[in-house]
Design an enzyme around this catalytic site. Structure first.
Site, PDB file in Angstrom:
ATOM      1  N   CYS A 106     -26.795  46.283  68.817  1.00 45.97           N
ATOM      2  CA  CYS A 106     -27.160  44.950  69.306  1.00 45.97           C
ATOM      3  C   CYS A 106     -28.578  45.011  69.832  1.00 45.97           C
ATOM      4  O   CYS A 106     -28.942  45.964  70.524  1.00 45.97           O
ATOM      5  CB  CYS A 106     -26.199  44.538  70.412  1.00 45.97           C
ATOM      6  SG  CYS A 106     -26.559  42.928  71.114  1.00 45.97           S
ATOM      7  N   LEU A 107     -29.364  43.981  69.531  1.00 44.17           N
ATOM      8  CA  LEU A 107     -30.750  43.938  70.023  1.00 44.17           C
ATOM      9  C   LEU A 107     -30.791  43.888  71.551  1.00 44.17           C
ATOM     10  O   LEU A 107     -31.808  44.237  72.143  1.00 44.17           O
ATOM     11  CB  LEU A 107     -31.475  42.718  69.437  1.00 44.17           C
ATOM     12  CG  LEU A 107     -31.686  42.749  67.913  1.00 44.17           C
ATOM     13  CD1 LEU A 107     -32.238  41.403  67.443  1.00 44.17           C
ATOM     14  CD2 LEU A 107     -32.604  43.881  67.498  1.00 44.17           C
ATOM     15  N   HIS A 132     -19.840  39.182  65.778  1.00 42.23           N
ATOM     16  CA  HIS A 132     -20.699  39.712  66.842  1.00 42.23           C
ATOM     17  C   HIS A 132     -21.533  38.587  67.472  1.00 42.23           C
ATOM     18  O   HIS A 132     -21.588  38.456  68.704  1.00 42.23           O
ATOM     19  CB  HIS A 132     -21.589  40.796  66.222  1.00 42.23           C
ATOM     20  CG  HIS A 132     -22.579  41.422  67.157  1.00 42.23           C
ATOM     21  ND1 HIS A 132     -22.578  42.765  67.447  1.00 42.23           N
ATOM     22  CD2 HIS A 132     -23.611  40.903  67.853  1.00 42.23           C
ATOM     23  CE1 HIS A 132     -23.571  43.022  68.304  1.00 42.23           C
ATOM     24  NE2 HIS A 132     -24.210  41.913  68.555  1.00 42.23           N
ATOM     25  N   GLU A 133     -22.159  37.766  66.641  1.00 42.97           N
ATOM     26  CA  GLU A 133     -23.030  36.709  67.168  1.00 42.97           C
ATOM     27  C   GLU A 133     -22.229  35.608  67.863  1.00 42.97           C
ATOM     28  O   GLU A 133     -22.653  35.100  68.898  1.00 42.97           O
ATOM     29  CB  GLU A 133     -23.898  36.108  66.062  1.00 42.97           C
ATOM     30  CG  GLU A 133     -24.821  37.089  65.353  1.00 42.97           C
ATOM     31  CD  GLU A 133     -25.665  37.934  66.294  1.00 42.97           C
ATOM     32  OE1 GLU A 133     -26.042  37.444  67.378  1.00 42.97           O
ATOM     33  OE2 GLU A 133     -25.927  39.100  65.957  1.00 42.97           O
ATOM     34  N   HIS A 164     -21.351  36.502  71.334  1.00 40.76           N
ATOM     35  CA  HIS A 164     -22.441  36.297  72.303  1.00 40.76           C
ATOM     36  C   HIS A 164     -22.358  34.922  72.961  1.00 40.76           C
ATOM     37  O   HIS A 164     -22.735  34.753  74.121  1.00 40.76           O
ATOM     38  CB  HIS A 164     -23.811  36.396  71.612  1.00 40.76           C
ATOM     39  CG  HIS A 164     -24.353  37.792  71.503  1.00 40.76           C
ATOM     40  ND1 HIS A 164     -24.621  38.574  72.594  1.00 40.76           N
ATOM     41  CD2 HIS A 164     -24.712  38.535  70.426  1.00 40.76           C
ATOM     42  CE1 HIS A 164     -25.128  39.746  72.191  1.00 40.76           C
ATOM     43  NE2 HIS A 164     -25.181  39.745  70.882  1.00 40.76           N
ATOM     44  N   GLN A 166     -29.169  35.364  73.848  1.00 38.80           N
ATOM     45  CA  GLN A 166     -29.983  36.592  73.859  1.00 38.80           C
ATOM     46  C   GLN A 166     -31.451  36.312  74.152  1.00 38.80           C
ATOM     47  O   GLN A 166     -32.185  37.214  74.531  1.00 38.80           O
ATOM     48  CB  GLN A 166     -29.889  37.322  72.513  1.00 38.80           C
ATOM     49  CG  GLN A 166     -28.529  37.961  72.252  1.00 38.80           C
ATOM     50  CD  GLN A 166     -28.538  38.691  70.933  1.00 38.80           C
ATOM     51  OE1 GLN A 166     -28.376  38.080  69.887  1.00 38.80           O
ATOM     52  NE2 GLN A 166     -28.756  39.994  70.970  1.00 38.80           N
ATOM     53  N   GLY A 201     -28.787  39.557  63.163  1.00 45.51           N
ATOM     54  CA  GLY A 201     -28.399  38.287  63.752  1.00 45.51           C
ATOM     55  C   GLY A 201     -28.938  38.166  65.162  1.00 45.51           C
ATOM     56  O   GLY A 201     -29.299  39.168  65.787  1.00 45.51           O
TER      57      GLY A 201
HETATM   58 ZN    ZN Z   1     -25.784  41.349  69.734  1.00 44.62          ZN
END
Ligand code: ZN
Length: 154
Positions: free
Chosen positions: A89-90, A131-132, A135, A51, A46
């Site tokens: 997480c990226l 999670h997304e 953000h 981000q 995701g």
């Molecule tokens: Zn993340």
């Protein structure tokens, strides 16, 4: 195809609250396409707009079999149960930790055509929804982690 730069913790943009999308403009459509390209390339599950430095309530989730779904102005409308699993997480590369999330999560959002839809996820998808969406409110999983894992063991 355009790849966007993924911001990394502790970039302050990751800690800001994103604003709702009030009109699905050509600019938002391009953002969604670029986010999908970026997510594919990063091999993530995701990606949320903050981000990539855009403070708008847009996330992309890999719903399985490479189907990347956009969620515009997403809201969690139902949760059930709980699960504890490993998350990464990226924006926090090289780290992983155990986070408690609901077992089942239903999200309501707009798609790129401006239509309201709902999607229900379990396991990885349920975690990814939570999670997304976090953000979009400037929350990272490392804020909620029960236990960080030793990077050697990942
Ligand atoms: Zn993340």
């Amino acid at each position: 195809m355009a790849l966007l730069k993924i911001l990394r913790d502790p970039d302050p943009t990751l800690r800001k609250t994103s604003r709702p999308v009030d009109a699905i403009t050509p600019r938002i459509r391009v953002l969604i396409e670029d986010m999908k390209d970026t997510l594919r390339k990063a091999e993530g599950v995701g990606l949320a707009a903050p981000q990539v430095g855009v403070l708008r309530r847009v996330v992309i989730v890999d719903m399985g079999k490479g189907k990347l779904q956009e969620f515009i102005n997403p809201e969690i409308i139902y949760t059930e149960g709980k699960q504890e699993e490993v998350e990464g997480c990226l924006s926090c590369p090289g780290k992983a930790g155990i986070v408690e999330r609901p077992a089942v999560v239903t999200v309501r959002a707009l798609n790129v055509q401006g239509q309201t839809f709902e999607a229900t996820g379990t396991e990885l998808i349920a975690r990814c929804f939570c999670h997304e969406l976090d953000h979009l409110d400037g929350v990272l999983y490392i804020d909620k982690v029960k236990e960080m894992l030793d990077p050697e063991e990942n």
